[in-house]
Scaffold this motif. Structure first.
Motif, PDB file in Angstrom:
ATOM      1  N   ARG B 171      -6.158   3.132   1.462  1.00  0.00           N
ATOM      2  CA  ARG B 171      -7.570   2.953   1.163  1.00  0.00           C
ATOM      3  C   ARG B 171      -7.720   2.272  -0.193  1.00  0.00           C
ATOM      4  O   ARG B 171      -7.221   2.766  -1.195  1.00  0.00           O
ATOM      5  N   VAL B 172      -8.380   1.118  -0.181  1.00  0.00           N
ATOM      6  CA  VAL B 172      -8.616   0.384  -1.438  1.00  0.00           C
ATOM      7  C   VAL B 172     -10.124   0.262  -1.637  1.00  0.00           C
ATOM      8  O   VAL B 172     -10.817  -0.287  -0.786  1.00  0.00           O
ATOM      9  N   GLU B 173     -10.608   0.804  -2.740  1.00  0.00           N
ATOM     10  CA  GLU B 173     -12.036   0.708  -3.063  1.00  0.00           C
ATOM     11  C   GLU B 173     -12.195  -0.218  -4.257  1.00  0.00           C
ATOM     12  O   GLU B 173     -11.721   0.066  -5.355  1.00  0.00           O
ATOM     13  N   THR B 174     -12.848  -1.331  -4.018  1.00  0.00           N
ATOM     14  CA  THR B 174     -13.017  -2.362  -5.030  1.00  0.00           C
ATOM     15  C   THR B 174     -14.475  -2.414  -5.457  1.00  0.00           C
ATOM     16  O   THR B 174     -15.354  -2.432  -4.610  1.00  0.00           O
ATOM     17  N   LEU B 175     -14.726  -2.453  -6.767  1.00  0.00           N
ATOM     18  CA  LEU B 175     -16.118  -2.446  -7.228  1.00  0.00           C
ATOM     19  C   LEU B 175     -16.723  -3.844  -7.313  1.00  0.00           C
ATOM     20  O   LEU B 175     -17.923  -4.009  -7.184  1.00  0.00           O
ATOM     21  N   ALA B 176     -15.867  -4.842  -7.559  1.00  0.00           N
ATOM     22  CA  ALA B 176     -16.345  -6.234  -7.533  1.00  0.00           C
ATOM     23  C   ALA B 176     -15.230  -7.065  -6.919  1.00  0.00           C
ATOM     24  O   ALA B 176     -14.140  -7.175  -7.485  1.00  0.00           O
TER      25      ALA B 176
END
Lengths: 194, 194
Positions: B171-176
């Protein structure tokens, strides 16, 4: 700062009369709630100083500095450490000698983020011989900025850095000032010897 | 994360199609209020994951990681970078290759601060080729801990790291997440391509 002194007594490990490891909450693992309390304490002590910028040095200064910056509503700049700088265009640089490692490294800050008109609080995790603090002061001076003082998380009061800085007339605020230590025992100064 | 994308558009500097400088708020100067918002966003996305520890890498990962740790109420550990490690007793180590610098450094984390039973969120400032993330994942695996996912402040979505990690089921959560950029222009993905 009582909370910090208690943390040092509970979780610090004194390896010798000069070496205190606080890897479990400051230098490798970080206790964010403690850092917030530390940042707020620095902010409170310097709230009348008109701080416009906080200057620290990578890596262990960053967490307390960012929390102080959050509390004061000002940006934080961290100086970078490098073996030796070949390209110094646009950088303030200063040498910092480490007695522990017996080596001298350059630290640097971009011209973009420090300049005339800045009122700077320097923050660092430890004060022992004062070499890092002197390097950071050198950079503040090169920038034509004003140093309002230095906030130190842990001072080894039995080493010469604190006296060296205070004798120059620099305000040094230490949150835990160690008078002496040996494996199994740490003694703090009751008051910061300002 | 709209606030971060707006900050990148306002203050980031695209030097080429691959190089984005965010030295004014993330990598050299730090915006503490933005870091707090970023930390809270990571915490919110991972709040159901039972995180016990945040793992990052010095130096630019520390500020967002500490803010996420404050929000989740968990400790933060930062991996140290060294040229090459001779003494590795008590350390998890992993090599990390930098394509920018064309060199490989070891990163390390003490056995004391990561172990079985830990549920880890990895946080880093940038995701490009994914080498730092892979090194941190290697360390989580060596520790026998579980990785709940990776929180990235800025992903260069046009480079292979994000796909590499997501293809592994991470799981990769990227903010921008940047779709493309060139001097004077940055385009973001509307949605994180998870």
């Amino acid at each position: 700062m009582k909370q910090l002194e208690e943390k040092i007594l509970a979780d610090g490990r004194v390896l010798s009369e000069a070496v205190l490891k606080v890897d479990s909450f400051l230098n490798h693992q970080i206790d964010p709630a403690l850092m917030k309390a530390i940042g707020e304490e620095f902010a409170s002590r310097f709230k009348a100083a008109g701080i416009t910028k906080i200057l620290t040095i990578e890596s262990s200064g960053i967490a307390p500095a960012v929390m102080a910056g959050l509390s004061l509503g000002v940006p934080v700049v961290f100086a970078r450490k490098r073996k030796s700088l070949t390209l110094t265009d646009g950088l303030y640089t200063a040498p910092v000698h480490s007695f522990t490692k017996n080596e001298t490294n350059d630290i640097s800050v971009s011209h973009d983020f420090l300049g005339e008109g800045d009122v700077v609080m320097i923050i660092d995790d430890f004060l022992a011989n004062g070499q890092a603090a002197l390097g950071l002061l050198d950079i503040v001076e090169q920038a034509g900025a004003e140093c309002a003082g230095i906030g130190i998380v842990i001072e080894k009061g039995f080493q010469p850095g604190g006296k060296l800085l205070r004798d120059k007339g620099i305000r040094v605020e230490t949150l835990a000032n160690i008078k002496s230590m040996e494996p199994g025992h740490v003694e703090f100064y009751g008051e910061v010897p300002n």
